[in-house]
Scaffold this active site. Structure first.
Site, mmCIF file in Angstrom:
data_model
loop_
_atom_site.group_PDB
_atom_site.id
_atom_site.type_symbol
_atom_site.label_atom_id
_atom_site.label_comp_id
_atom_site.label_asym_id
_atom_site.label_seq_id
_atom_site.Cartn_x
_atom_site.Cartn_y
_atom_site.Cartn_z
ATOM 1 N N ASN A 118 0.853 -1.192 0.000
ATOM 2 C CA ASN A 118 0.000 0.000 0.000
ATOM 3 C C ASN A 118 0.883 1.234 0.000
ATOM 4 O OD1 ASN A 118 -2.448 1.533 0.233
ATOM 5 N ND2 ASN A 118 -2.003 1.830 2.417
ATOM 6 N N HIS A 120 0.779 5.204 1.358
ATOM 7 C CA HIS A 120 0.029 6.062 2.274
ATOM 8 C C HIS A 120 0.655 7.452 2.273
ATOM 9 C CE1 HIS A 120 -2.506 7.111 5.650
ATOM 10 N NE2 HIS A 120 -1.448 7.635 6.244
ATOM 11 N N SER A 147 4.679 6.937 2.234
ATOM 12 C CA SER A 147 5.323 5.681 2.635
ATOM 13 C C SER A 147 4.716 4.520 1.867
ATOM 14 C CB SER A 147 5.083 5.414 4.131
ATOM 15 O OG SER A 147 5.497 6.496 4.929
ATOM 16 N N ASP A 156 -2.793 0.960 7.964
ATOM 17 C CA ASP A 156 -1.562 1.730 7.725
ATOM 18 C C ASP A 156 -0.458 1.356 8.705
ATOM 19 O OD1 ASP A 156 -2.982 3.116 5.724
ATOM 20 O OD2 ASP A 156 -3.717 4.579 7.175
HETATM 21 C C1 GRF Z 1 -2.590 8.590 -2.798
HETATM 22 O O1 GRF Z 1 -2.294 9.828 -2.254
HETATM 23 C C2 GRF Z 1 -2.220 7.492 -1.870
HETATM 24 O O2 GRF Z 1 -1.182 7.832 -1.008
HETATM 25 C C3 GRF Z 1 -3.478 7.266 -1.077
HETATM 26 O O3 GRF Z 1 -4.523 7.517 -1.970
HETATM 27 C C4 GRF Z 1 -4.086 8.395 -2.985
HETATM 28 C C5 GRF Z 1 -4.414 7.733 -4.292
HETATM 29 O O4 GRF Z 1 -4.230 8.610 -5.380
HETATM 30 N N1 GRF Z 1 -3.500 5.936 -0.522
HETATM 31 P P1 GRF Z 1 -4.403 8.049 -6.864
HETATM 32 O O5 GRF Z 1 -5.790 7.444 -6.947
HETATM 33 O O6 GRF Z 1 -3.332 7.054 -7.107
HETATM 34 O O7 GRF Z 1 -4.282 9.264 -7.744
#
Ligand code: GRF
Length: 242
Positions: A118, A120, A147, A156
């Site tokens: 993932n 985050h 991260s 997370d």
């Molecule tokens: C990103 O900022 C990621 O860190 C979070 O959700 C957002 C997804 O953005 N988990 P995208 O859909 O990849 O543009």
């Protein structure tokens, strides 16, 4: 995929990417794959929202994709059971969460332990959960970032592989800070995926390892790959991801 000098012709790892929205990180991974910057190929995209804009990236790049609408399911367990089957249909090596806005059941997470990542938008363990940019600004943080971590049942909370740090500008709003973090994410996620796909980084549920030794602290994306804070950076067009 062509094989650039210095890289092995090993079969590309199979990535399934789960999205709920814009999908810009999906776009960055597709681009990295098509440019042979990662030894991997996006073989499937799954969205839990039929209106996720990121599905457009899958269409444009002729990548198999499907929608599994969580609203069609009576329970989280029922949704996760079908989601696991849909993922396995693509026979992935890695499952990539990229803005997938679902709390996952422990059974689902256990099934993909060590092969689900993932991203985050914070420097974990700081600011788990939502509204990370506003919270970092409210706390007067001098830096913020993103991260990449292996997924565990704790939200997370899984072991962090790699981080990208960005400066916080005194004039930042949550939106300007989010944009800077996202530009860093588009470099960070492919680089972290590359290291996992190459076998450099491994985690099977116990000790996070880098090149066979315990990884004591998250790797940091090179400083010189970051966007610089300031008016020029903020007016720059978004990273070209598709
Ligand atoms: C990103 O900022 C990621 O860190 C979070 O959700 C957002 C997804 O953005 N988990 P995208 O859909 O990849 O543009």
């Amino acid at each position: 995929m062509s094989v650039p000098a210095g890289q092995s012709a090993a079969t590309p790892k199979r990535l399934v990417v789960l999205i709920s929205g814009r999908g810009s990180n999906l776009g960055a991974l597709i681009e990295a794959s098509e440019q042979d910057r990662i030894p991997a190929q996006v073989v499937g995209v799954i969205s839990n929202r039929p209106d996720a804009a990121g599905l457009g990236f899958a269409e444009q790049h002729h990548i198999p994709h499907r929608v599994l609408n969580h609203r069609d399911y009576p329970s989280r367990e029922a949704f996760d059971a079908d989601l696991a089957t849909a993922i396995e249909d693509y026979a992935p090596d890695l499952v990539i969460l990229a803005g997938f806005m679902r709390i996952l059941t422990p059974g689902f997470v256990d099934r993909f332990t060590g092969r689900m990542l993932n991203i985050h938008p914070s420097l974990l363990p700081k600011y788990r959960g939502l509204d990370t940019h506003a919270r970092a600004l409210a706390d007067g943080e001098p830096e913020h970032g993103a991260s990449v971590h292996f997924v565990t049942p704790e939200l997370d909370g899984g072991p962090v592989i790699m981080q990208a740090r960005v400066p916080v500008d005194p004039n930042d709003t949550p939106d300007t800070l989010a944009a800077r973090v996202q530009r860093a994410e588009h470099r960070l996620y492919p680089e972290a995926v590359r290291r996992v796909c190459s076998g450099e980084i491994q985690w099977s549920g116990r000790i996070l390892q880098a090149d066979g030794s315990p990884l004591e602290a998250p790797l940091q994306l090179d400083e010189d790959t970051h966007d610089v804070s300031g008016p020029d950076a903020r007016s720059r067009p978004p990273h070209p991801v598709g």
